[in-house]
Scaffold this active site. Structure first.
Site, PDB file in Angstrom:
ATOM      1  N   HIS A  51       0.834  -1.207   0.000  1.00 27.78           N
ATOM      2  CA  HIS A  51       0.000   0.000   0.000  1.00 27.78           C
ATOM      3  C   HIS A  51       0.867   1.255   0.000  1.00 27.78           C
ATOM      4  CE1 HIS A  51      -3.335  -2.621   1.895  1.00 27.78           C
ATOM      5  NE2 HIS A  51      -3.456  -2.573   0.594  1.00 27.78           N
ATOM      6  N   GLU A 136      -5.913 -10.344   4.203  1.00 28.96           N
ATOM      7  CA  GLU A 136      -5.352 -11.290   5.182  1.00 28.96           C
ATOM      8  C   GLU A 136      -6.465 -12.094   5.849  1.00 28.96           C
ATOM      9  OE1 GLU A 136      -2.706  -9.625   8.259  1.00 28.96           O
ATOM     10  OE2 GLU A 136      -3.582 -11.103   9.601  1.00 28.96           O
TER      11      GLU A 136
HETATM   12  S1  SF4 Z   1       2.092  -9.520  10.180  1.00 23.77           S
HETATM   13 FE1  SF4 Z   1       4.006  -9.315   9.089  1.00 23.77          FE
HETATM   14  S2  SF4 Z   1       3.513  -8.000   7.341  1.00 23.77           S
HETATM   15 FE2  SF4 Z   1       1.857  -7.794   8.814  1.00 23.77          FE
HETATM   16  S3  SF4 Z   1       2.434  -6.021  10.065  1.00 23.77           S
HETATM   17 FE3  SF4 Z   1       3.229  -7.849  11.118  1.00 23.77          FE
HETATM   18  S4  SF4 Z   1       5.339  -8.058  10.378  1.00 23.77           S
HETATM   19 FE4  SF4 Z   1       4.262  -6.684   8.979  1.00 23.77          FE
END
Ligand code: SF4
Length: 297
Positions: A51, A136
Site C-alpha cells: 500500500h 489477510e
Molecule cells: S504480520 Fe508481518 S507484514 Fe503484517 S504487520 Fe506484522 S510483520 Fe508486517
C-alpha cells in the site's frame, strides 16, 4: 520498545519515531520480489504488492505486472504473493498453472492461517477478530475448513455466539490486544469451550506507540506513507488527535513551506508500508529547508 533518533538540518531538528517504515514482513516480501524481478524480468503480483503508490511505481518500472486473479497470468510465469498471503485454494490454483511462486507471505500471517486451520480440524467454530474485507482475513478464513465467523472490532459488544459450544479464536495480525482480550472474555462467558491463539504482531502497535510518544515533544509531526495505507492513516489519526500539528504526505511534493515556517523541532514517522528510500528522500528535502525558507521554497 521504540526509541527516537535525532538529526539536525539547518535550523530544523528532525526527530524520527522508531520503529518507522517497513515492518519485518513487508521488508522480507519486497526483498524476495526484487530478487525475483532481477532473475525473471517479469513477475506477476496477485493484487497490489504494497500500500504505497511510490514503491509500486518503482516495482512496476522493474517489470512487475499487477493482476487480480491467477487466470490472468501465463502458464509457468513467476507470481508474487504479498505479505498478506492468499488462501490455500488460491495457492493451489497458482500451482496448477505451473506458476513459479515467490511467496512473500509474512510468517506471522502464515501462523494465523495455520492456527485457524488447526482449530477448524479439531472441531472448533473459528472466530477471527478483524476486518472481513481485508485480504489477510479472507486468506485466514478460506484456509479453514469448518464454520468461520469474522468479528469486526467495532462490533465487539454485539457479536453473536448463540448455540456455539467450541469456539476457537485467532486474530488478524494488526488488531489491538485490548480488542482481542474483550473478544475472548465475551466468548468465554458464553461458549462451553474456548481456545485462543494470539496471532497479533507488534509491528503496527509499536509504530503507534512511538508516534504517540513523539507527538508530545515536537512542534509538528510529518507522517509519511500511502494515502491508501490503513496503518499510516492510523498513525496520522493518533498524531492529529494529540493536538500536535500534523502533516500526512506521500512524498516530498506534499511538504508545505507555510506549515514548516513556525516550527524548529519536527517529528517524522512512517507507516509499515513506507520504504526507507522515500523516508530518506523526504529527510534530505527537509535538510534543505533552512536555505529553502530563505530562498522562498
Ligand atoms: S504480520 Fe508481518 S507484514 Fe503484517 S504487520 Fe506484522 S510483520 Fe508486517
Amino acid at each position: 520498545m521504540g526509541s527516537e533518533k535525532k538529526g539536525t538540518t539547518g535550523d530544523l531538528e528532525l526527530v524520527f519515531a522508531e520503529p518507522k517504515g517497513f515492518c519485518f514482513g513487508v521488508r522480507r516480501a519486497i526483498a524476495a520480489l526484487e530478487e525475483s524481478l532481477e532473475l525473471h524480468g517479469r513477475v506477476y503480483a496477485l493484487g497490489s504488492p504494497i500500500h504505497n503508490p511510490q514503491e509500486v511505481e518503482r516495482l512496476l518500472s522493474k517489470g512487475l505486472v499487477i493482476i487480480e486473479t491467477p487466470s490472468e497470468m501465463p502458464m509457468g510465469g513467476a507470481v508474487f504473493v504479498r505479505a498478506h498471503g492468499v488462501s490455500d485454494p488460491v495457492m493451489e490454483e497458482l500451482r496448477s498453472r505451473n506458476a513459479l511462486v515467490v511467496d512473500g507471505t509474512c510468517p506471522f500471517v502464515s501462523k494465523a492461517k495455520e492456527k485457524a486451520a488447526l482449530l477448524s480440524r479439531e472441531g472448533y467454530t473459528v472466530m477471527i477478530l478483524g476486518d472481513e474485507d481485508h485480504p489477510e482475513v479472507k486468506a485466514i478464513r478460506l484456509s479453514s475448513e469448518g464454520p468461520v465467523t469474522v468479528v469486526d472490532p467495532l462490533r465487539l459488544k454485539s457479536f453473536d455466539v448463540e448455540g456455539l459450544n467450541k469456539v476457537g479464536i485467532v486474530s488478524q495480525t494488526t488488531q489491538r490486544e485490548e480488542d482481542l482480550s474483550a473478544l475472548v472474555s465475551g466468548v468465554s462467558a458464553r461458549a462451553s469451550e474456548t481456545r485462543v491463539f494470539n496471532t497479533i504482531c507488534d509491528a503496527t502497535s509499536s509504530r503507534q506507540r512511538s508516534v504517540a510518544r513523539l507527538a508530545g515533544s515536537v512542534d509538528g509531526i510529518i507522517i509519511i506513507g500511502g494515502k491508501n495505507s490503513a496503518n499510516t492513516e492510523k498513525l496520522f489519526e493518533i498524531a492529529k488527535t494529540s493536538g500536535t500539528p500534523t502533516l500526512w504526505i506521500e512524498d516530498e511534493e506534499g511538504l508545505e513551506r507555510g506549515w514548516l515556517e513556525d516550527k524548529t523541532r519536527i517529528g517524522i514517522a512512517a507507516g509499515a508500508s513506507t520504504p526507507d528510500w522515500l523516508i530518506h528522500r523526504i529527510a534530505t528535502r527537509l535538510a534543505s529547508a533552512k536555505s529553502a525558507r530563505e530562498d522562498g521554497w
